[in-house]
Design an enzyme around this catalytic site. Structure first.
Site, PDB file in Angstrom:
ATOM      1  N   THR A  36      33.954  66.992  43.883  1.00 56.80           N
ATOM      2  CA  THR A  36      33.824  68.247  43.638  1.00 56.80           C
ATOM      3  C   THR A  36      35.158  69.360  43.868  1.00 56.80           C
ATOM      4  OG1 THR A  36      32.128  70.374  43.936  1.00 56.80           O
ATOM      5  CG2 THR A  36      32.609  68.958  45.992  1.00 56.80           C
ATOM      6  N   ASN A  37      34.917  70.597  43.753  1.00 51.01           N
ATOM      7  CA  ASN A  37      36.234  71.442  44.075  1.00 51.01           C
ATOM      8  C   ASN A  37      35.593  72.337  45.217  1.00 51.01           C
ATOM      9  OD1 ASN A  37      37.529  70.459  41.879  1.00 51.01           O
ATOM     10  ND2 ASN A  37      38.024  72.250  40.961  1.00 51.01           N
ATOM     11  N   LEU A  38      36.615  72.900  45.877  1.00 47.23           N
ATOM     12  CA  LEU A  38      36.130  73.940  46.762  1.00 47.23           C
ATOM     13  C   LEU A  38      35.848  75.206  46.323  1.00 47.23           C
ATOM     14  CD1 LEU A  38      38.656  73.533  49.847  1.00 47.23           C
ATOM     15  CD2 LEU A  38      36.306  73.261  49.900  1.00 47.23           C
ATOM     16  N   SER A  39      34.613  75.672  46.312  1.00 44.97           N
ATOM     17  CA  SER A  39      34.450  77.048  45.503  1.00 44.97           C
ATOM     18  C   SER A  39      32.922  77.494  46.335  1.00 44.97           C
ATOM     19  CB  SER A  39      34.333  77.077  44.288  1.00 44.97           C
ATOM     20  OG  SER A  39      33.669  78.200  43.702  1.00 44.97           O
TER      21      SER A  39
END
Ligand code: C5P
Length: 237
Positions: A36-39
């Site tokens: 996943t991505n940091l958000s």
């Protein structure tokens, strides 16, 4: 309370249909793990709220977040970039504005395991293969009759240089840059807008305040004889 607050907002996007992506995407590796991505989704949700308060009809396509849907916003939950792509492409034709705020994973796993990958006691690690995900924003911008497209760029350095380059590469009229590590999960942010006329700096403020400023900036650019916001920048970014 939200409706009372909305009453006091100028209806700069009245009758406009806005599609927004927000949050991260989650690309499964196996049934219990993923990429996943940091958000946190906070900026995208704040923009959805501000657009709604400005009178727009707002559809929010959200990756996994723990955030509450803003009042009056129609929300569609997705997990992966492909799901986000499919929902966006099936709905974007009827929209006047598309704002891509989501931190979409650039790759997904090609060899997703149906069962949990077991840890090897001898330390042998699994091999993952990646496939590139579709670029949702670039695909929307390349439609024959695209909506007004706004992109986001989270960089870790050289924002001034990368921001304008990304706007041109994606072929969009407006790109909003921010320094990722200074904003991820936080309630505050600072923004740099890139368009054909140059750059506009929005100093550090609460994301809800910045979202209102951004909606006003979009509305001004869509208005036929808009006055250019000439807050042209001197910034530390
Ligand atoms: O290329 P990069 O990921 O930095 O571009 C960021 C912008 O493009 C954001 O607006 C993001 O929502 C959008 N994007 C997208 N689909 C992707 C990757 C990014 O819509 N696969």
């Amino acid at each position: 309370l939200e409706q009372v607050i909305a009453l006091f907002q100028p209806k700069v996007l009245a009758n406009q249909r806005v599609l927004i992506t927000a949050g991260p995407t989650f690309e499964p590796i196996d049934p219990v793990r993923g990429l996943t991505n940091l958000s946190s989704g906070k900026m995208g949700f704040a923009i959805a709220r501000a657009a709604r308060q400005a009178g727009a009809d707002v559809t929010l396509v959200s990756g996994p977040t723990a955030l509450q849907t803003p009042c009056g916003v129609y929300r569609i939950n997705v997990q992966t970039a492909e799901q986000m792509h499919d929902v966006v492409m099936s709905r974007v034709n009827t929209k006047e504005i598309f704002i891509a705020v989501a931190a979409v994973a650039d790759w997904r796993i090609a060899n997703i395991s149906e069962q949990k990958i077991k840890k090897d006691i001898h330390g042998k690690v699994p091999t993952l293969q990646f496939v590139q995900n579709p670029d949702i924003l670039a695909e929307v911008a390349a439609l024959p009759n695209p909506p007004y497209c706004v992109g986001f760029a989270a960089e870790s350095e050289n924002l001034l240089q990368y921001g304008e380059a990304k706007r041109k590469k994606k072929n969009i009229p407006l790109l909003v840059g921010n320094i990722g590590p200074q904003t991820f999960g936080k309630d505050q942010n600072e923004l740099m807008l890139f368009d054909a006329n140059g750059q506009t700096y929005f100093p550090r403020a609460n994301k809800h305040e910045l979202a209102r400023q951004l909606i006003a900036a979009i509305a001004a650019r869509l208005a036929p004889h808009h006055e250019q916001n000439s807050n042209t920048l001197q910034s530390s970014l």
